[in-house]
Design a protein around this motif. Sequence first.
Motif, PDB file in Angstrom:
ATOM      1  N   GLN A  98       0.858  -1.177   0.000  1.00  0.00           N
ATOM      2  CA  GLN A  98       0.000   0.000   0.000  1.00  0.00           C
ATOM      3  C   GLN A  98       0.897   1.229   0.000  1.00  0.00           C
ATOM      4  O   GLN A  98       1.809   1.333   0.821  1.00  0.00           O
ATOM      5  CB  GLN A  98      -0.916   0.028   1.221  1.00  0.00           C
ATOM      6  N   PHE A  99       0.645   2.100  -0.945  1.00  0.00           N
ATOM      7  CA  PHE A  99       1.422   3.323  -1.051  1.00  0.00           C
ATOM      8  C   PHE A  99       0.496   4.507  -0.889  1.00  0.00           C
ATOM      9  O   PHE A  99      -0.627   4.503  -1.399  1.00  0.00           O
ATOM     10  CB  PHE A  99       2.089   3.416  -2.425  1.00  0.00           C
ATOM     11  N   SER A 100       0.969   5.506  -0.207  1.00  0.00           N
ATOM     12  CA  SER A 100       0.174   6.725  -0.113  1.00  0.00           C
ATOM     13  C   SER A 100       0.300   7.484  -1.422  1.00  0.00           C
ATOM     14  O   SER A 100       1.266   7.323  -2.172  1.00  0.00           O
ATOM     15  CB  SER A 100       0.648   7.593   1.051  1.00  0.00           C
ATOM     16  N   TYR A 101      -0.655   8.332  -1.682  1.00  0.00           N
ATOM     17  CA  TYR A 101      -0.622   9.152  -2.890  1.00  0.00           C
ATOM     18  C   TYR A 101       0.643  10.006  -2.901  1.00  0.00           C
ATOM     19  O   TYR A 101       1.294  10.151  -3.934  1.00  0.00           O
ATOM     20  CB  TYR A 101      -1.868  10.039  -2.959  1.00  0.00           C
ATOM     21  N   ALA A 102       1.033  10.531  -1.758  1.00  0.00           N
ATOM     22  CA  ALA A 102       2.234  11.368  -1.666  1.00  0.00           C
ATOM     23  C   ALA A 102       3.483  10.576  -2.045  1.00  0.00           C
ATOM     24  O   ALA A 102       4.371  11.099  -2.719  1.00  0.00           O
ATOM     25  CB  ALA A 102       2.381  11.943  -0.263  1.00  0.00           C
ATOM     26  N   ASP A 103       3.561   9.299  -1.630  1.00  0.00           N
ATOM     27  CA  ASP A 103       4.700   8.464  -1.995  1.00  0.00           C
ATOM     28  C   ASP A 103       4.765   8.247  -3.504  1.00  0.00           C
ATOM     29  O   ASP A 103       5.833   8.353  -4.118  1.00  0.00           O
ATOM     30  CB  ASP A 103       4.630   7.107  -1.296  1.00  0.00           C
ATOM     31  N   VAL A 104       3.635   7.940  -4.092  1.00  0.00           N
ATOM     32  CA  VAL A 104       3.578   7.705  -5.528  1.00  0.00           C
ATOM     33  C   VAL A 104       3.912   8.990  -6.280  1.00  0.00           C
ATOM     34  O   VAL A 104       4.677   8.983  -7.248  1.00  0.00           O
ATOM     35  CB  VAL A 104       2.188   7.167  -5.941  1.00  0.00           C
ATOM     36  N   GLN A 105       3.373  10.101  -5.817  1.00  0.00           N
ATOM     37  CA  GLN A 105       3.637  11.381  -6.461  1.00  0.00           C
ATOM     38  C   GLN A 105       5.122  11.735  -6.347  1.00  0.00           C
ATOM     39  O   GLN A 105       5.731  12.182  -7.311  1.00  0.00           O
ATOM     40  CB  GLN A 105       2.776  12.476  -5.835  1.00  0.00           C
ATOM     41  N   GLU A 106       5.714  11.512  -5.198  1.00  0.00           N
ATOM     42  CA  GLU A 106       7.139  11.808  -5.001  1.00  0.00           C
ATOM     43  C   GLU A 106       7.997  10.932  -5.907  1.00  0.00           C
ATOM     44  O   GLU A 106       8.964  11.399  -6.493  1.00  0.00           O
ATOM     45  CB  GLU A 106       7.539  11.625  -3.538  1.00  0.00           C
ATOM     46  N   ASP A 107       7.634   9.650  -6.040  1.00  0.00           N
ATOM     47  CA  ASP A 107       8.354   8.765  -6.951  1.00  0.00           C
ATOM     48  C   ASP A 107       8.264   9.290  -8.381  1.00  0.00           C
ATOM     49  O   ASP A 107       9.244   9.262  -9.121  1.00  0.00           O
ATOM     50  CB  ASP A 107       7.800   7.341  -6.890  1.00  0.00           C
ATOM     51  N   GLY A 108       7.088   9.790  -8.757  1.00  0.00           N
ATOM     52  CA  GLY A 108       6.898  10.342 -10.096  1.00  0.00           C
ATOM     53  C   GLY A 108       7.781  11.547 -10.333  1.00  0.00           C
ATOM     54  O   GLY A 108       8.376  11.698 -11.407  1.00  0.00           O
ATOM     55  N   VAL A 109       7.892  12.416  -9.343  1.00  0.00           N
ATOM     56  CA  VAL A 109       8.745  13.596  -9.455  1.00  0.00           C
ATOM     57  C   VAL A 109      10.207  13.177  -9.557  1.00  0.00           C
ATOM     58  O   VAL A 109      10.959  13.697 -10.382  1.00  0.00           O
ATOM     59  CB  VAL A 109       8.521  14.555  -8.259  1.00  0.00           C
ATOM     60  N   ALA A 110      10.616  12.211  -8.730  1.00  0.00           N
ATOM     61  CA  ALA A 110      12.002  11.737  -8.757  1.00  0.00           C
ATOM     62  C   ALA A 110      12.337  11.115 -10.114  1.00  0.00           C
ATOM     63  O   ALA A 110      13.412  11.356 -10.670  1.00  0.00           O
ATOM     64  CB  ALA A 110      12.239  10.739  -7.630  1.00  0.00           C
ATOM     65  N   GLU A 111      11.412  10.337 -10.654  1.00  0.00           N
ATOM     66  CA  GLU A 111      11.633   9.725 -11.963  1.00  0.00           C
ATOM     67  C   GLU A 111      11.695  10.788 -13.060  1.00  0.00           C
ATOM     68  O   GLU A 111      12.522  10.692 -13.971  1.00  0.00           O
ATOM     69  CB  GLU A 111      10.531   8.716 -12.264  1.00  0.00           C
ATOM     70  N   ALA A 112      10.834  11.791 -12.971  1.00  0.00           N
ATOM     71  CA  ALA A 112      10.843  12.866 -13.958  1.00  0.00           C
ATOM     72  C   ALA A 112      12.167  13.628 -13.911  1.00  0.00           C
ATOM     73  O   ALA A 112      12.749  13.937 -14.954  1.00  0.00           O
ATOM     74  CB  ALA A 112       9.673  13.815 -13.721  1.00  0.00           C
ATOM     75  N   ARG A 113      12.645  13.908 -12.716  1.00  0.00           N
ATOM     76  CA  ARG A 113      13.935  14.605 -12.584  1.00  0.00           C
ATOM     77  C   ARG A 113      15.068  13.762 -13.160  1.00  0.00           C
ATOM     78  O   ARG A 113      15.979  14.296 -13.791  1.00  0.00           O
ATOM     79  CB  ARG A 113      14.216  14.942 -11.122  1.00  0.00           C
ATOM     80  N   GLU A 114      15.020  12.469 -12.926  1.00  0.00           N
ATOM     81  CA  GLU A 114      16.065  11.595 -13.466  1.00  0.00           C
ATOM     82  C   GLU A 114      16.023  11.588 -14.992  1.00  0.00           C
ATOM     83  O   GLU A 114      17.064  11.622 -15.647  1.00  0.00           O
ATOM     84  CB  GLU A 114      15.931  10.172 -12.916  1.00  0.00           C
ATOM     85  N   ARG A 115      14.830  11.563 -15.572  1.00  0.00           N
ATOM     86  CA  ARG A 115      14.711  11.625 -17.037  1.00  0.00           C
ATOM     87  C   ARG A 115      15.245  12.956 -17.559  1.00  0.00           C
ATOM     88  O   ARG A 115      15.918  13.003 -18.595  1.00  0.00           O
ATOM     89  CB  ARG A 115      13.262  11.430 -17.474  1.00  0.00           C
ATOM     90  N   GLU A 116      14.954  14.039 -16.836  1.00  0.00           N
ATOM     91  CA  GLU A 116      15.466  15.348 -17.238  1.00  0.00           C
ATOM     92  C   GLU A 116      16.990  15.363 -17.174  1.00  0.00           C
ATOM     93  O   GLU A 116      17.652  15.883 -18.076  1.00  0.00           O
ATOM     94  CB  GLU A 116      14.881  16.448 -16.352  1.00  0.00           C
ATOM     95  N   ARG A 117      17.552  14.785 -16.112  1.00  0.00           N
ATOM     96  CA  ARG A 117      19.017  14.710 -15.978  1.00  0.00           C
ATOM     97  C   ARG A 117      19.617  13.911 -17.139  1.00  0.00           C
ATOM     98  O   ARG A 117      20.633  14.307 -17.716  1.00  0.00           O
ATOM     99  CB  ARG A 117      19.419  14.058 -14.646  1.00  0.00           C
ATOM    100  N   GLU A 118      18.992  12.802 -17.483  1.00  0.00           N
ATOM    101  CA  GLU A 118      19.486  11.982 -18.590  1.00  0.00           C
ATOM    102  C   GLU A 118      19.423  12.749 -19.913  1.00  0.00           C
ATOM    103  O   GLU A 118      20.357  12.673 -20.716  1.00  0.00           O
ATOM    104  CB  GLU A 118      18.684  10.689 -18.686  1.00  0.00           C
ATOM    105  N   ALA A 119      18.344  13.479 -20.126  1.00  0.00           N
ATOM    106  CA  ALA A 119      18.210  14.268 -21.357  1.00  0.00           C
ATOM    107  C   ALA A 119      19.273  15.362 -21.412  1.00  0.00           C
ATOM    108  O   ALA A 119      19.883  15.597 -22.470  1.00  0.00           O
ATOM    109  CB  ALA A 119      16.811  14.873 -21.446  1.00  0.00           C
ATOM    110  N   ILE A 120      19.516  16.015 -20.290  1.00  0.00           N
ATOM    111  CA  ILE A 120      20.549  17.056 -20.261  1.00  0.00           C
ATOM    112  C   ILE A 120      21.929  16.431 -20.452  1.00  0.00           C
ATOM    113  O   ILE A 120      22.768  16.986 -21.176  1.00  0.00           O
ATOM    114  CB  ILE A 120      20.452  17.888 -18.972  1.00  0.00           C
ATOM    115  N   ASN A 121      22.180  15.289 -19.829  1.00  0.00           N
ATOM    116  CA  ASN A 121      23.454  14.595 -20.044  1.00  0.00           C
ATOM    117  C   ASN A 121      23.661  14.276 -21.523  1.00  0.00           C
ATOM    118  O   ASN A 121      24.759  14.437 -22.056  1.00  0.00           O
ATOM    119  CB  ASN A 121      23.521  13.304 -19.227  1.00  0.00           C
ATOM    120  N   HIS A 122      22.602  13.813 -22.168  1.00  0.00           N
ATOM    121  CA  HIS A 122      22.686  13.506 -23.591  1.00  0.00           C
ATOM    122  C   HIS A 122      22.992  14.780 -24.384  1.00  0.00           C
ATOM    123  O   HIS A 122      23.830  14.769 -25.297  1.00  0.00           O
ATOM    124  CB  HIS A 122      21.393  12.850 -24.070  1.00  0.00           C
TER     125      HIS A 122
END
Length: 115
Positions: free
Chosen positions: A3-27
């Motif tokens: 069971q995950f809280s909405y805040a946990d899922v939302q935070e994971d989404g933000v962390a994943e989005a930031r990682e994708r942004e970092r990868e795009a900038i690295n590229h």
Amino acid sequence: MYQFSYADVQEDGVAEAREREREAINHSISLLEAAKAGGIESREAVEAVYFVSRLWVRFVEDLASPENQLEKELRANLISIGIWVIKECERIRQRESDNFQGIIDISKIIRDGLK
């Protein structure tokens, strides 16, 4: 069962989005470094300018969105940086500049701020 809280899922989404942004900038940094080595008239320069311009147009669109949750002043500053990057790419495309290093430096600063 998990069971995950909405805040946990939302935070994971933000962390994943930031990682994708970092990868795009690295590229983009990799492309810009290859363009700098190849010169303003190289195929690498064309590819770098095209990718970096598209990336920053997307970032600026996201930052301008009312749904973006960053604080207003930070968003405004990042939009200003994005506009500069897009304009500098256009100057490179038109052979008025070869300032790959300036864009690389800014990109590294932004990337490092996404931690």
